[in-house]
Design a protein around this motif. Structure first.
Motif, PDB file in Angstrom:
ATOM      1  N   PHE A  30       0.825  -1.196   0.000  1.00 24.34           N
ATOM      2  CA  PHE A  30       0.000   0.000   0.000  1.00 24.34           C
ATOM      3  C   PHE A  30       0.856   1.242   0.000  1.00 24.34           C
ATOM      4  O   PHE A  30       1.796   1.355   0.757  1.00 24.34           O
ATOM      5  N   LYS A  31       0.509   2.167  -0.874  1.00 24.53           N
ATOM      6  CA  LYS A  31       1.261   3.414  -0.989  1.00 24.53           C
ATOM      7  C   LYS A  31       0.255   4.551  -1.136  1.00 24.53           C
ATOM      8  O   LYS A  31      -0.668   4.463  -1.934  1.00 24.53           O
ATOM      9  N   ILE A  32       0.434   5.615  -0.348  1.00 22.84           N
ATOM     10  CA  ILE A  32      -0.401   6.803  -0.473  1.00 22.84           C
ATOM     11  C   ILE A  32      -0.019   7.486  -1.785  1.00 22.84           C
ATOM     12  O   ILE A  32       1.147   7.722  -2.042  1.00 22.84           O
TER      13      ILE A  32
ATOM     14  N   TYR B  46      -7.015  16.379  11.476  1.00 22.01           N
ATOM     15  CA  TYR B  46      -5.903  15.740  12.181  1.00 22.01           C
ATOM     16  C   TYR B  46      -5.810  14.262  11.810  1.00 22.01           C
ATOM     17  O   TYR B  46      -4.711  13.743  11.578  1.00 22.01           O
ATOM     18  N   ASP B  47      -6.956  13.579  11.764  1.00 21.51           N
ATOM     19  CA  ASP B  47      -6.954  12.157  11.407  1.00 21.51           C
ATOM     20  C   ASP B  47      -6.312  11.937  10.042  1.00 21.51           C
ATOM     21  O   ASP B  47      -5.619  10.952   9.824  1.00 21.51           O
ATOM     22  N   LEU B  48      -6.544  12.870   9.126  1.00 23.54           N
ATOM     23  CA  LEU B  48      -6.122  12.719   7.736  1.00 23.54           C
ATOM     24  C   LEU B  48      -4.799  13.406   7.422  1.00 23.54           C
ATOM     25  O   LEU B  48      -4.372  13.421   6.281  1.00 23.54           O
ATOM     26  N   LYS B  49      -4.165  13.949   8.445  1.00 23.37           N
ATOM     27  CA  LYS B  49      -2.894  14.658   8.224  1.00 23.37           C
ATOM     28  C   LYS B  49      -1.805  13.652   7.850  1.00 23.37           C
ATOM     29  O   LYS B  49      -1.494  12.740   8.604  1.00 23.37           O
ATOM     30  N   LEU B  50      -1.248  13.864   6.659  1.00 24.56           N
ATOM     31  CA  LEU B  50      -0.211  12.968   6.153  1.00 24.56           C
ATOM     32  C   LEU B  50       1.148  13.623   6.300  1.00 24.56           C
ATOM     33  O   LEU B  50       1.402  14.674   5.736  1.00 24.56           O
ATOM     34  N   GLU B  51       2.003  12.990   7.109  1.00 24.85           N
ATOM     35  CA  GLU B  51       3.374  13.457   7.279  1.00 24.85           C
ATOM     36  C   GLU B  51       4.305  12.411   6.691  1.00 24.85           C
ATOM     37  O   GLU B  51       4.083  11.215   6.842  1.00 24.85           O
ATOM     38  N   GLU B  52       5.341  12.880   6.032  1.00 22.18           N
ATOM     39  CA  GLU B  52       6.293  11.981   5.397  1.00 22.18           C
ATOM     40  C   GLU B  52       6.870  11.002   6.416  1.00 22.18           C
ATOM     41  O   GLU B  52       7.312  11.392   7.493  1.00 22.18           O
ATOM     42  N   GLY B  53       6.811   9.726   6.079  1.00 19.62           N
ATOM     43  CA  GLY B  53       7.340   8.685   6.949  1.00 19.62           C
ATOM     44  C   GLY B  53       6.400   8.268   8.064  1.00 19.62           C
ATOM     45  O   GLY B  53       6.723   7.387   8.854  1.00 19.62           O
ATOM     46  N   LYS B  54       5.216   8.896   8.141  1.00 14.12           N
ATOM     47  CA  LYS B  54       4.274   8.575   9.219  1.00 14.12           C
ATOM     48  C   LYS B  54       2.932   8.099   8.667  1.00 14.12           C
ATOM     49  O   LYS B  54       1.886   8.301   9.272  1.00 14.12           O
ATOM     50  N   GLU B  55       2.975   7.438   7.515  1.00 19.78           N
ATOM     51  CA  GLU B  55       1.753   6.926   6.909  1.00 19.78           C
ATOM     52  C   GLU B  55       1.062   5.916   7.817  1.00 19.78           C
ATOM     53  O   GLU B  55      -0.166   5.910   7.943  1.00 19.78           O
TER      54      GLU B  55
END
Length: 71
Positions: free
Chosen positions: A11-13, A34-43
């Protein structure tokens, strides 16, 4: 004995996460920014937040996101 529990490879965003997250919020009004906040390396953490909010396991969350990608 196979002890490989790492399903992250399958799975990849995708790059259009902003659009996907808008669609998820429309479909699931309980999700927050906040639930949907995508941070690099924190998928993985984001998937856990979504799962906790929707009361779904990781596999179900991945399926929901994949379904959004297909629409």
């Amino acid at each position: 004995m196979n002890t490989n529990h790492n399903n992250d490879k399958s799975f990849k965003i995708l790059e259009n996460w902003n659009e996907q997250s808008k669609q998820l919020k429309e479909k699931y009004s309980t999700l927050t920014d906040y639930d949907l906040k995508l941070e690099e390396g924190k998928e993985k953490e984001m998937l856990e937040r979504i799962g906790n909010r929707l009361r779904k396991n990781r596999e179900e969350v991945v399926d929901i996101i994949k379904e959004i990608n297909l629409s």
